[in-house]
Write an enzyme that holds these catalytic residues in place. Sequence first.
Site, PDB file in Angstrom:
ATOM      1  N   CYS A  71       0.823  -1.219   0.000  1.00  0.00           N
ATOM      2  CA  CYS A  71       0.000   0.000   0.000  1.00  0.00           C
ATOM      3  C   CYS A  71       0.854   1.265   0.000  1.00  0.00           C
ATOM      4  O   CYS A  71       1.687   1.463   0.886  1.00  0.00           O
ATOM      5  CB  CYS A  71      -0.919  -0.011   1.225  1.00  0.00           C
ATOM      6  SG  CYS A  71      -1.927   1.481   1.338  1.00  0.00           S
ATOM      7  N   ARG A  74      -0.126   4.683   3.001  1.00  0.00           N
ATOM      8  CA  ARG A  74      -0.069   4.411   4.435  1.00  0.00           C
ATOM      9  C   ARG A  74       0.173   5.610   5.337  1.00  0.00           C
ATOM     10  O   ARG A  74       0.121   5.470   6.556  1.00  0.00           O
ATOM     11  CB  ARG A  74       1.002   3.333   4.707  1.00  0.00           C
ATOM     12  CG  ARG A  74       0.582   1.980   4.209  1.00  0.00           C
ATOM     13  CD  ARG A  74       1.636   0.944   4.525  1.00  0.00           C
ATOM     14  NE  ARG A  74       2.601   0.767   3.451  1.00  0.00           N
ATOM     15  CZ  ARG A  74       3.726   0.065   3.558  1.00  0.00           C
ATOM     16  NH1 ARG A  74       4.045  -0.482   4.720  1.00  0.00           N
ATOM     17  NH2 ARG A  74       4.545  -0.073   2.531  1.00  0.00           N
ATOM     18  N   TRP A 246      -9.175   5.235  -0.083  1.00  0.00           N
ATOM     19  CA  TRP A 246      -9.712   5.910  -1.264  1.00  0.00           C
ATOM     20  C   TRP A 246      -8.834   5.515  -2.445  1.00  0.00           C
ATOM     21  O   TRP A 246      -7.729   4.992  -2.279  1.00  0.00           O
ATOM     22  CB  TRP A 246      -9.739   7.434  -1.088  1.00  0.00           C
ATOM     23  CG  TRP A 246      -8.452   7.986  -0.568  1.00  0.00           C
ATOM     24  CD1 TRP A 246      -7.354   8.373  -1.283  1.00  0.00           C
ATOM     25  CD2 TRP A 246      -8.114   8.176   0.815  1.00  0.00           C
ATOM     26  NE1 TRP A 246      -6.357   8.794  -0.444  1.00  0.00           N
ATOM     27  CE2 TRP A 246      -6.792   8.695   0.838  1.00  0.00           C
ATOM     28  CE3 TRP A 246      -8.790   7.975   2.023  1.00  0.00           C
ATOM     29  CZ2 TRP A 246      -6.141   8.995   2.039  1.00  0.00           C
ATOM     30  CZ3 TRP A 246      -8.133   8.275   3.206  1.00  0.00           C
ATOM     31  CH2 TRP A 246      -6.829   8.788   3.205  1.00  0.00           C
ATOM     32  N   GLU A 251      -5.106   3.231 -10.376  1.00  0.00           N
ATOM     33  CA  GLU A 251      -5.752   1.927 -10.131  1.00  0.00           C
ATOM     34  C   GLU A 251      -6.954   1.769 -11.060  1.00  0.00           C
ATOM     35  O   GLU A 251      -7.173   0.719 -11.659  1.00  0.00           O
ATOM     36  CB  GLU A 251      -6.253   1.827  -8.686  1.00  0.00           C
ATOM     37  CG  GLU A 251      -5.170   1.869  -7.625  1.00  0.00           C
ATOM     38  CD  GLU A 251      -5.776   1.648  -6.235  1.00  0.00           C
ATOM     39  OE1 GLU A 251      -6.213   2.638  -5.619  1.00  0.00           O
ATOM     40  OE2 GLU A 251      -5.823   0.483  -5.788  1.00  0.00           O
TER      41      GLU A 251
HETATM   42  N1  ARG Z   1      -6.599  -1.917  -6.926  1.00  0.00           N
HETATM   43  C1  ARG Z   1      -7.938  -2.145  -6.462  1.00  0.00           C
HETATM   44  C2  ARG Z   1      -8.930  -1.634  -7.502  1.00  0.00           C
HETATM   45  O1  ARG Z   1      -8.527  -1.084  -8.482  1.00  0.00           O
HETATM   46  C3  ARG Z   1      -8.211  -1.479  -5.127  1.00  0.00           C
HETATM   47  C4  ARG Z   1      -7.302  -1.894  -3.978  1.00  0.00           C
HETATM   48  C5  ARG Z   1      -7.365  -0.957  -2.798  1.00  0.00           C
HETATM   49  N2  ARG Z   1      -7.020   0.381  -3.204  1.00  0.00           N
HETATM   50  C6  ARG Z   1      -7.030   1.460  -2.381  1.00  0.00           C
HETATM   51  N3  ARG Z   1      -6.766   2.623  -2.903  1.00  0.00           N
HETATM   52  N4  ARG Z   1      -7.320   1.339  -1.098  1.00  0.00           N
HETATM   53  O2  ARG Z   1     -10.110  -1.733  -7.334  1.00  0.00           O
END
Ligand code: ARG
Length: 372
Positions: A71, A74, A246, A251
Amino acid sequence: MLGCPFSTATDQTPPPASDELAFLAEVHSGAGLADRIAVCRAALAAGGPAPLTSAELTWAGRVAWRNHARCIGRLYWRTLAVRDERTIDTADGMIASLLDHVALAQADGTVRSVMTVFAPPERAGGPAPRIWNHQLCGYAGYRGRGGAVRGDPKNVALTEQALALGWEAPAEPGAFDLLPWIVAGRNGPPQLFRPPAGLLREVGLRHPDLPWFEGLGLRWYAVPVVTDLRLRAAGTDYPAAPFNGWYMGTEIARNLADTERYNLLPLIADKLGLDRRSERTLWKDRALLELNVAVVHSFGADGVRLVDHHTASVEFMKFCEREKSAGRDVSARWDWIVPPMSPSTTQVFHTPMREFATTPDFHAQPPAWSRE
Ligand code: ARG
């Protein structure tokens, strides 16, 4: 600045059992600490869960986040709200609690980090509640004849489970159909729950300079609530301990761009009028950039918290500094921390990292249906 792009050395021997209660020193000191360790040890030796207080459980959840090697976000570990729901072990109870989790986490777009901890096994290795979904929000993936998938290929297996349990897909299956929740109590069959329409917030994607982008009809949900990782804390496994932070923009861009996911770069490149006949035009890079711009812009315009990868990198470096001042090493996986867009423009790319086993932490577990 150190160039060390492949420093992904791991030292993954599990922490010794005696370390599993060490985090309690962050909650108690002196005789109080010794007493709490003794009480937890005795319960674990008898095969039960450690009888953590709610304050200790909160700290366990925060330290699990602080420890999690994959992560980048953090810096904010102390802000995690932990909901102690260890008395809940039925599907109905879990569903009601998950609805509250979503309301708290979405918080009108502010997006608060929340974890909900449901009942652990009564005896180590025994039955415990599980949430079958990967996240509380996820889009169905329908495999058609010929193997092509409509929707999110990541969720094909879960979609099949939902259909087998009686979920009725929309008459006209779409690319962004939210899946129902599949929740199983400690004893008893998995239960399907369709969250009320509109409850799970989503953001329609548009681009600040490209009016046609909105017409692609792309969207993503606001908050990633991860439901399939096991929390290991104080010698105890919690197979149902959903948590959310968030999003970081990349991602979502990856979910939409990766070839084994929505694979949308060719479409976006064509809309941009790029020449896809040669890799040398860098059409993938240009399409991916515009997709990232659209994600960051749309979440911002809708007032939903999301961090861009440059800011996230700066925040992670600050986290590392703070951990160093606190006398702690940071376990980190370079290949997870480094953002997938323009990595070398971020400080984390140039930072060597080492992963080592930590506790408390989150761990992968086999899909819930594989034990059925
Ligand atoms: N990588 C995942 C997604 O695209 C989410 C994982 C958690 N990500 C976060 N920013 N807490 O759905």
